[in-house]
Design a protein around this motif. Structure first.
Motif, PDB file in Angstrom:
ATOM      1  N   GLN A  60       0.830  -1.205   0.000  1.00  0.00           N
ATOM      2  CA  GLN A  60       0.000   0.000   0.000  1.00  0.00           C
ATOM      3  C   GLN A  60       0.865   1.256   0.000  1.00  0.00           C
ATOM      4  O   GLN A  60       0.610   2.208  -0.754  1.00  0.00           O
ATOM      5  CB  GLN A  60      -0.923  -0.001   1.215  1.00  0.00           C
ATOM      6  N   ALA A  61       1.900   1.283   0.835  1.00  0.00           N
ATOM      7  CA  ALA A  61       2.787   2.450   0.887  1.00  0.00           C
ATOM      8  C   ALA A  61       3.492   2.657  -0.447  1.00  0.00           C
ATOM      9  O   ALA A  61       3.610   3.788  -0.939  1.00  0.00           O
ATOM     10  CB  ALA A  61       3.809   2.284   2.009  1.00  0.00           C
ATOM     11  N   VAL A  62       3.944   1.567  -1.058  1.00  0.00           N
ATOM     12  CA  VAL A  62       4.626   1.653  -2.355  1.00  0.00           C
ATOM     13  C   VAL A  62       3.679   2.161  -3.434  1.00  0.00           C
ATOM     14  O   VAL A  62       4.037   3.022  -4.245  1.00  0.00           O
ATOM     15  CB  VAL A  62       5.224   0.290  -2.746  1.00  0.00           C
ATOM     16  N   ARG A  63       2.450   1.637  -3.447  1.00  0.00           N
ATOM     17  CA  ARG A  63       1.468   2.091  -4.450  1.00  0.00           C
ATOM     18  C   ARG A  63       1.204   3.589  -4.331  1.00  0.00           C
ATOM     19  O   ARG A  63       1.109   4.294  -5.337  1.00  0.00           O
ATOM     20  CB  ARG A  63       0.155   1.314  -4.287  1.00  0.00           C
ATOM     21  N   LEU A  64       1.084   4.086  -3.109  1.00  0.00           N
ATOM     22  CA  LEU A  64       0.823   5.510  -2.903  1.00  0.00           C
ATOM     23  C   LEU A  64       1.977   6.365  -3.413  1.00  0.00           C
ATOM     24  O   LEU A  64       1.765   7.408  -4.041  1.00  0.00           O
ATOM     25  CB  LEU A  64       0.573   5.784  -1.413  1.00  0.00           C
ATOM     26  N   SER A  65       3.203   5.926  -3.152  1.00  0.00           N
ATOM     27  CA  SER A  65       4.363   6.699  -3.615  1.00  0.00           C
ATOM     28  C   SER A  65       4.479   6.656  -5.137  1.00  0.00           C
ATOM     29  O   SER A  65       4.834   7.657  -5.774  1.00  0.00           O
ATOM     30  CB  SER A  65       5.649   6.185  -2.964  1.00  0.00           C
ATOM     31  N   ALA A  69       4.317   9.855  -7.713  1.00  0.00           N
ATOM     32  CA  ALA A  69       5.475  10.121  -8.561  1.00  0.00           C
ATOM     33  C   ALA A  69       5.199   9.880 -10.040  1.00  0.00           C
ATOM     34  O   ALA A  69       5.912  10.405 -10.896  1.00  0.00           O
ATOM     35  CB  ALA A  69       6.651   9.266  -8.115  1.00  0.00           C
ATOM     36  N   GLY A  70       4.176   9.074 -10.326  1.00  0.00           N
ATOM     37  CA  GLY A  70       3.936   8.699 -11.717  1.00  0.00           C
ATOM     38  C   GLY A  70       4.991   7.745 -12.238  1.00  0.00           C
ATOM     39  O   GLY A  70       5.289   7.699 -13.429  1.00  0.00           O
ATOM     40  N   GLU A  71       5.594   6.973 -11.332  1.00  0.00           N
ATOM     41  CA  GLU A  71       6.649   6.018 -11.663  1.00  0.00           C
ATOM     42  C   GLU A  71       6.262   4.639 -11.130  1.00  0.00           C
ATOM     43  O   GLU A  71       5.457   4.528 -10.197  1.00  0.00           O
ATOM     44  CB  GLU A  71       7.987   6.441 -11.040  1.00  0.00           C
ATOM     45  N   THR A  72       6.853   3.595 -11.720  1.00  0.00           N
ATOM     46  CA  THR A  72       6.518   2.231 -11.295  1.00  0.00           C
ATOM     47  C   THR A  72       7.748   1.451 -10.818  1.00  0.00           C
ATOM     48  O   THR A  72       7.789   0.239 -10.902  1.00  0.00           O
ATOM     49  CB  THR A  72       5.836   1.460 -12.441  1.00  0.00           C
ATOM     50  N   THR A  73       8.752   2.144 -10.360  1.00  0.00           N
ATOM     51  CA  THR A  73       9.958   1.479  -9.854  1.00  0.00           C
ATOM     52  C   THR A  73       9.617   0.540  -8.694  1.00  0.00           C
ATOM     53  O   THR A  73       8.899   0.923  -7.778  1.00  0.00           O
ATOM     54  CB  THR A  73      10.985   2.528  -9.369  1.00  0.00           C
ATOM     55  N   ILE A 101       8.584  -8.558   2.040  1.00  0.00           N
ATOM     56  CA  ILE A 101       8.870  -7.571   1.004  1.00  0.00           C
ATOM     57  C   ILE A 101       8.650  -8.175  -0.376  1.00  0.00           C
ATOM     58  O   ILE A 101       8.065  -7.539  -1.263  1.00  0.00           O
ATOM     59  CB  ILE A 101      10.312  -7.042   1.154  1.00  0.00           C
ATOM     60  N   ALA A 102       9.104  -9.419  -0.563  1.00  0.00           N
ATOM     61  CA  ALA A 102       8.922 -10.092  -1.852  1.00  0.00           C
ATOM     62  C   ALA A 102       7.442 -10.298  -2.162  1.00  0.00           C
ATOM     63  O   ALA A 102       7.003 -10.138  -3.308  1.00  0.00           O
ATOM     64  CB  ALA A 102       9.657 -11.431  -1.845  1.00  0.00           C
ATOM     65  N   MET A 103       6.650 -10.641  -1.143  1.00  0.00           N
ATOM     66  CA  MET A 103       5.212 -10.832  -1.330  1.00  0.00           C
ATOM     67  C   MET A 103       4.521  -9.546  -1.781  1.00  0.00           C
ATOM     68  O   MET A 103       3.483  -9.581  -2.433  1.00  0.00           O
ATOM     69  CB  MET A 103       4.577 -11.335  -0.032  1.00  0.00           C
ATOM     70  N   ALA A 104       5.126  -8.401  -1.429  1.00  0.00           N
ATOM     71  CA  ALA A 104       4.562  -7.107  -1.821  1.00  0.00           C
ATOM     72  C   ALA A 104       4.993  -6.710  -3.223  1.00  0.00           C
ATOM     73  O   ALA A 104       4.607  -5.643  -3.719  1.00  0.00           O
ATOM     74  CB  ALA A 104       4.999  -6.034  -0.824  1.00  0.00           C
ATOM     75  N   GLY A 105       5.799  -7.554  -3.875  1.00  0.00           N
ATOM     76  CA  GLY A 105       6.242  -7.257  -5.230  1.00  0.00           C
ATOM     77  C   GLY A 105       7.394  -6.280  -5.297  1.00  0.00           C
ATOM     78  O   GLY A 105       7.611  -5.625  -6.321  1.00  0.00           O
ATOM     79  N   VAL A 106       8.157  -6.181  -4.202  1.00  0.00           N
ATOM     80  CA  VAL A 106       9.266  -5.228  -4.125  1.00  0.00           C
ATOM     81  C   VAL A 106      10.594  -5.976  -4.212  1.00  0.00           C
ATOM     82  O   VAL A 106      10.797  -6.993  -3.554  1.00  0.00           O
ATOM     83  CB  VAL A 106       9.204  -4.424  -2.808  1.00  0.00           C
TER      84      VAL A 106
END
Length: 205
Positions: A60-65, A69-73, A101-106
């Motif tokens: 959720q935190a990653v999606r918000l950032s 940012a308009g980025e998908t890193t 972290i891996a489960m979150a796709g990071v």
């Protein structure tokens, strides 16, 4: 046109997860492009107890950032509170954390102690060279780091944080946790008022 250099930072604390996406400017300084924050689930006293819940907080935190940012890193430098580490062991190997972290796709670029990341943000090169002890007060964990000769040589984490101050205020004043938090934020002082401090030390009042 030169390709933009986007870096991701993920701070997994005991009370909140913060994700930041930044563009590295030509002079090497980061320009914040996106920020995401959400409550931390699945962590207790700096220990992962529920991988699925933590992964949801991270995602959720990653999606918000990314949305800001308009980025998908998806590759991030990760900060997490750890206990009792010497300099040569500062690269953390935590299976539960890595799996969450891996489960979150990071993708993990590196994992470093949160207190070391804080030191990089707020200490000058001089502080780190002459020898400095840094205390980073979090929600449920207080991180300590010793810097010497420009490097972190030791870290420690204590299971005491700002939430304990809130609960102590609530108990002592016989009020709610919410009111204890309000009192702490509104009346807590990083250092004493000069007039009060002068009066108490000089006149013994």
């Amino acid at each position: 046109m030169a390709r933009r250099h986007i870096v991701g930072g993920l701070d997994i604390g005991t009370t909140k997860v913060v994700s930041v996406l930044a563009e590295v400017s030509p002079n090497g300084y980061p320009i914040i492009k996106g920020l995401g924050e959400c409550p931390t689930l699945g962590v207790r006293k700096g220990v992962v107890i529920d991988k699925a819940s933590l992964s949801k907080s991270i995602a959720q935190a990653v999606r918000l950032s990314q949305a800001m940012a308009g980025e998908t890193t998806n590759a991030f430098h990760v900060a997490f509170p750890v206990v009792n580490q010497l300099a040569e062991d500062l690269e953390i190997v935590d299976g539960q954390l890595a799996e969450s972290i891996a489960m979150a796709g990071v993708e993990i670029l590196e994992i470093i102690p949160s207190v070391v990341a804080s030191g990089e943000a707020i200490l000058t090169d001089t502080h780190k060279k002459i020898g400095t002890v840094l205390m980073d007060l979090g929600g449920a964990i207080t991180g300590l780091a010793v810097f010497d000769q420009g490097l972190p040589v030791y870290t420690q984490a204590l299971a005491v944080g700002s939430e304990h101050i809130t609960s102590d205020l609530a108990v002592c004043l016989r009020t709610s946790i919410g009111e204890g938090e309000r009192i702490k934020r509104n009346l807590g002082l990083a250092e004493p008022e000069p007039a009060v401090f002068w009066k108490s030390t000089v006149w013994g009042v």
